[in-house]
Design an enzyme around this catalytic site. Structure first.
Site, PDB file in Angstrom:
ATOM      1  N   ALA A   1       0.854  -1.191   0.000  1.00 62.64           N
ATOM      2  CA  ALA A   1       0.000   0.000   0.000  1.00 62.64           C
ATOM      3  C   ALA A   1       0.888   1.238   0.000  1.00 62.64           C
ATOM      4  CB  ALA A   1      -0.872  -0.003   1.244  1.00 62.64           C
TER       5      ALA A   1
ATOM      6  N   GLU B   1      -0.880  -9.407  -1.322  1.00 67.65           N
ATOM      7  CA  GLU B   1      -2.342  -9.597  -1.298  1.00 67.65           C
ATOM      8  C   GLU B   1      -2.911  -9.685  -2.715  1.00 67.65           C
ATOM      9  OE1 GLU B   1      -2.823  -6.295   1.594  1.00 67.65           O
ATOM     10  OE2 GLU B   1      -3.928  -7.752   2.790  1.00 67.65           O
TER      11      GLU B   1
ATOM     12  N   GLY C   1       0.374  -5.227   0.426  1.00 67.28           N
ATOM     13  CA  GLY C   1      -0.690  -5.264  -0.589  1.00 67.28           C
ATOM     14  C   GLY C   1      -0.267  -5.951  -1.875  1.00 67.28           C
TER      15      GLY C   1
ATOM     16  N   GLU D   1       3.308  -5.170   7.455  1.00 67.10           N
ATOM     17  CA  GLU D   1       2.417  -4.108   7.956  1.00 67.10           C
ATOM     18  C   GLU D   1       2.580  -3.778   9.436  1.00 67.10           C
ATOM     19  OE1 GLU D   1       1.492  -6.530   5.897  1.00 67.10           O
ATOM     20  OE2 GLU D   1       0.211  -5.714   4.316  1.00 67.10           O
TER      21      GLU D   1
HETATM   22  N1  COA Z   1       4.541   3.249  -0.295  1.00 69.86           N
HETATM   23  C1  COA Z   1       5.009   4.436  -0.742  1.00 69.86           C
HETATM   24  N2  COA Z   1       6.209   4.587  -1.317  1.00 69.86           N
HETATM   25  C2  COA Z   1       6.980   3.492  -1.433  1.00 69.86           C
HETATM   26  C3  COA Z   1       6.561   2.234  -1.000  1.00 69.86           C
HETATM   27  C4  COA Z   1       5.281   2.138  -0.407  1.00 69.86           C
HETATM   28  N3  COA Z   1       4.797   0.954   0.023  1.00 69.86           N
HETATM   29  N4  COA Z   1       7.540   1.337  -1.225  1.00 69.86           N
HETATM   30  C5  COA Z   1       8.538   2.019  -1.803  1.00 69.86           C
HETATM   31  N5  COA Z   1       8.202   3.321  -1.933  1.00 69.86           N
HETATM   32  C6  COA Z   1       9.017   4.400  -2.508  1.00 69.86           C
HETATM   33  C7  COA Z   1      10.136   4.818  -1.566  1.00 69.86           C
HETATM   34  O1  COA Z   1       9.661   5.741  -0.615  1.00 69.86           O
HETATM   35  C8  COA Z   1      11.131   5.422  -2.534  1.00 69.86           C
HETATM   36  O2  COA Z   1      10.682   6.727  -2.878  1.00 69.86           O
HETATM   37  P1  COA Z   1      11.778   7.922  -2.990  1.00 69.86           P
HETATM   38  O3  COA Z   1      12.644   7.534  -4.153  1.00 69.86           O
HETATM   39  O4  COA Z   1      10.932   9.131  -3.262  1.00 69.86           O
HETATM   40  O5  COA Z   1      12.520   7.937  -1.693  1.00 69.86           O
HETATM   41  C9  COA Z   1      10.955   4.566  -3.793  1.00 69.86           C
HETATM   42  O6  COA Z   1       9.690   3.917  -3.653  1.00 69.86           O
HETATM   43  C10 COA Z   1      12.007   3.484  -3.908  1.00 69.86           C
HETATM   44  O7  COA Z   1      12.033   2.742  -2.708  1.00 69.86           O
HETATM   45  P2  COA Z   1      13.356   2.561  -1.798  1.00 69.86           P
HETATM   46  O8  COA Z   1      12.901   2.319  -0.387  1.00 69.86           O
HETATM   47  O9  COA Z   1      14.303   3.671  -2.026  1.00 69.86           O
HETATM   48  O10 COA Z   1      13.958   1.232  -2.450  1.00 69.86           O
HETATM   49  P3  COA Z   1      14.845   0.124  -1.714  1.00 69.86           P
HETATM   50  O11 COA Z   1      15.307  -0.792  -2.775  1.00 69.86           O
HETATM   51  O12 COA Z   1      15.851   0.742  -0.821  1.00 69.86           O
HETATM   52  O13 COA Z   1      13.819  -0.669  -0.756  1.00 69.86           O
HETATM   53  C11 COA Z   1      11.729  -1.801  -0.237  1.00 69.86           C
HETATM   54  C12 COA Z   1      12.749  -1.393  -1.344  1.00 69.86           C
HETATM   55  C13 COA Z   1      10.552  -2.459  -0.951  1.00 69.86           C
HETATM   56  C14 COA Z   1      12.375  -2.784   0.710  1.00 69.86           C
HETATM   57  C15 COA Z   1      11.296  -0.538   0.541  1.00 69.86           C
HETATM   58  O14 COA Z   1      10.905   0.455  -0.402  1.00 69.86           O
HETATM   59  C16 COA Z   1      10.131  -0.782   1.452  1.00 69.86           C
HETATM   60  O15 COA Z   1      10.321  -1.332   2.535  1.00 69.86           O
HETATM   61  N6  COA Z   1       8.907  -0.374   1.054  1.00 69.86           N
HETATM   62  C17 COA Z   1       7.738  -0.456   1.880  1.00 69.86           C
HETATM   63  C18 COA Z   1       7.223  -1.887   1.913  1.00 69.86           C
HETATM   64  C19 COA Z   1       6.026  -1.968   2.847  1.00 69.86           C
HETATM   65  O16 COA Z   1       6.106  -1.736   4.016  1.00 69.86           O
HETATM   66  N7  COA Z   1       4.894  -2.361   2.258  1.00 69.86           N
HETATM   67  C20 COA Z   1       3.687  -2.587   3.000  1.00 69.86           C
HETATM   68  C21 COA Z   1       2.892  -1.362   3.127  1.00 69.86           C
HETATM   69  S1  COA Z   1       1.417  -1.685   4.047  1.00 69.86           S
END
Ligand code: COA
Length: 260
Positions: A66, A114, A111, A134
Site C-alpha cells: 500500500a 495480497e 498489498g 504491515e
Molecule cells: N509506499 C510508498 N512509497 C513506497 C513504498 C510504499 N509501500 N515502497 C517504496 N516506496 C518508494 C520509496 O519511498 C522510494 O521513494 P523515494 O525515491 O521518493 O525515496 C521509492 O519507492 C524506492 O524505494 P526505496 O525504499 O528507495 O527502495 P529500496 O530498494 O531501498 O527498498 C523496499 C525497497 C521495498 C524494501 C522498501 O521500499 C520498502 O520497505 N517499502 C515499503 C514496503 C512496505 O512496508 N509495504 C507494506 C505497506 S502496508
C-alpha cells in the site's frame, strides 16, 4: 483496451496483461491504483474474448505494498473506505471467470502479496521478495492477506509472516506453497506465456467452471463441494465445447472450441 494512469492494460491474442505502473514508488497501491485496477478487472470479466489474465509490475517491483505516503494522513474512516475498496478489487480479481496468473517480477510486499494471493496461480522470478511487513507500520494487512494467506499456507506460517514482518525469498515462498513455481528472472514472462498458451487450448467453458468449482468448494463442506462438482460435470455435457472436445479426440484432430 481502456487506458489508465497507474496501470497498463494490454492485449496479446486471448491474453489480457495488467501491469502495475508506478515504478518510481515500486508500484505502491494508492486509491487511484485500486480504483483503476477494479475498473480494469470489471471490464475484463465481461469480455469473453479474454481467456487468461496476467498481472505483473513495471520496473523492479511487482508491488511494494500500500502507498504509505497516502495512508499516513488517513483518518480511521478514510482507512475503512480504502480497505473496502481494496477488498472489492481483490474479490473482483479472485472472481474473474478467467484464470489469473501473477507474474511476480520483484518485491511482493504487503498489498503486493495480497494482489498475488487473489490470483489463481503465482509464478515468481528467482530474485522476487515476499513479506507482510504491515505490523512495523502499526497496522495489519487490510486487503485480505490475513485470510487468503492462512487458507493457502496455514495459520502458523501466516502468523510468523505477520508477527515478524520478515522479508523472504522466492525459494522460501515455493517451499511453503505460497507460489507455484520459481524461474530465473529472465524466463519469467516466457514461462507465464507458455502456461497461458496451454490454458488457451483448453475448453474455455470447462476451464471457467473448474475455477468456480474449486473456489466455491473451498467455502463449502466436502459433501456440498463434491455435490457441486457432480452438478457442474453434468451441466458441461450440454455444451458445444464438450461435444466438440470429445468428437475431436475420437477424430484425432485438434478441437475448435467456441466457448458455447
Ligand atoms: N509506499 C510508498 N512509497 C513506497 C513504498 C510504499 N509501500 N515502497 C517504496 N516506496 C518508494 C520509496 O519511498 C522510494 O521513494 P523515494 O525515491 O521518493 O525515496 C521509492 O519507492 C524506492 O524505494 P526505496 O525504499 O528507495 O527502495 P529500496 O530498494 O531501498 O527498498 C523496499 C525497497 C521495498 C524494501 C522498501 O521500499 C520498502 O520497505 N517499502 C515499503 C514496503 C512496505 O512496508 N509495504 C507494506 C505497506 S502496508
Amino acid at each position: 483496451m481502456k487506458t489508465y494512469t497507474t496501470l497498463k492494460l494490454e492485449r496479446d491474442g486471448h491474453t489480457a496483461l495488467i501491469t502495475f505502473n508506478r515504478p518510481k514508488v515500486l508500484n505502491a497501491l494508492n486509491t487511484m491504483v485500486a480504483t483503476e485496477g477494479l475498473d480494469a478487472v470489471q471490464s475484463i470479466s465481461t469480455d469473453p474474448s479474454v481467456r487468461v489474465v496476467i498481472l505483473t509490475g513495471a520496473g523492479r517491483a511487482f508491488v511494494a505494498g500500500a502507498d504509505i505516503a497516502e495512508m499516513e494522513t488517513k483518518t480511521a474512516e478514510e482507512a475503512r473506505i480504502y480497505s473496502e475498496l481494496g477488498h472489492r478489487f481483490m474479490n473482483a480479481l479472485q472472481d474473474l471467470p478467467q484464470p489469473v496468473i501473477a507474474a511476480i517480477n520483484g518485491f511482493a510486499l504487503g498489498g503486493g502479496l495480497e494482489v498475488a494471493l487473489a490470483c489463481d496461480i503465482r509464478i515468481a522470478a528467482a530474485s522476487a521478495q515476499f513479506g507482510l511487513p504491515e505490523t512495523i507500520l502499526g497496522i495489519i494487512p487490510g486487503w485480505g492477506a490475513t485470510q487468503r494467506t492462512a487458507r493457502l499456507v496455514g495459520a502458523a506460517k501466516t502468523k510468523e509472516m505477520i508477527f515478524t514482518g520478515r522479508r523472504f525469498s522466492s525459494a522460501e515462498a515455493l517451499d511453503m506453497g505460497l507460489v507455484n513455481r520459481v524461474v530465473p528472472d529472465n524466463e519469467l514472462m516466457e514461462t507465464v506465456r507458455a502456461m497461458t498458451a496451454l490454458m488457451c487450448r483448453q475448453g474455455q467453458t470447462a476451464l471457467r467452471h473448474a475455477k468456480t468449482v474449486i473456489n466455491r468448494g473451498l467455502d463449502l463442506t466436502l459433501d456440498e463441494a463434491l455435490r457441486l462438482e457432480i452438478d457442474t460435470f453434468v451441466d458441461l455435457f450440454d455444451t458445444d465445447d464438450r461435444r466438440e472436445g470429445m468428437r475431436a479426440f475420437l477424430e484425432k484432430r485438434k478441437p475448435n472450441f467456441t466457448g458455447e
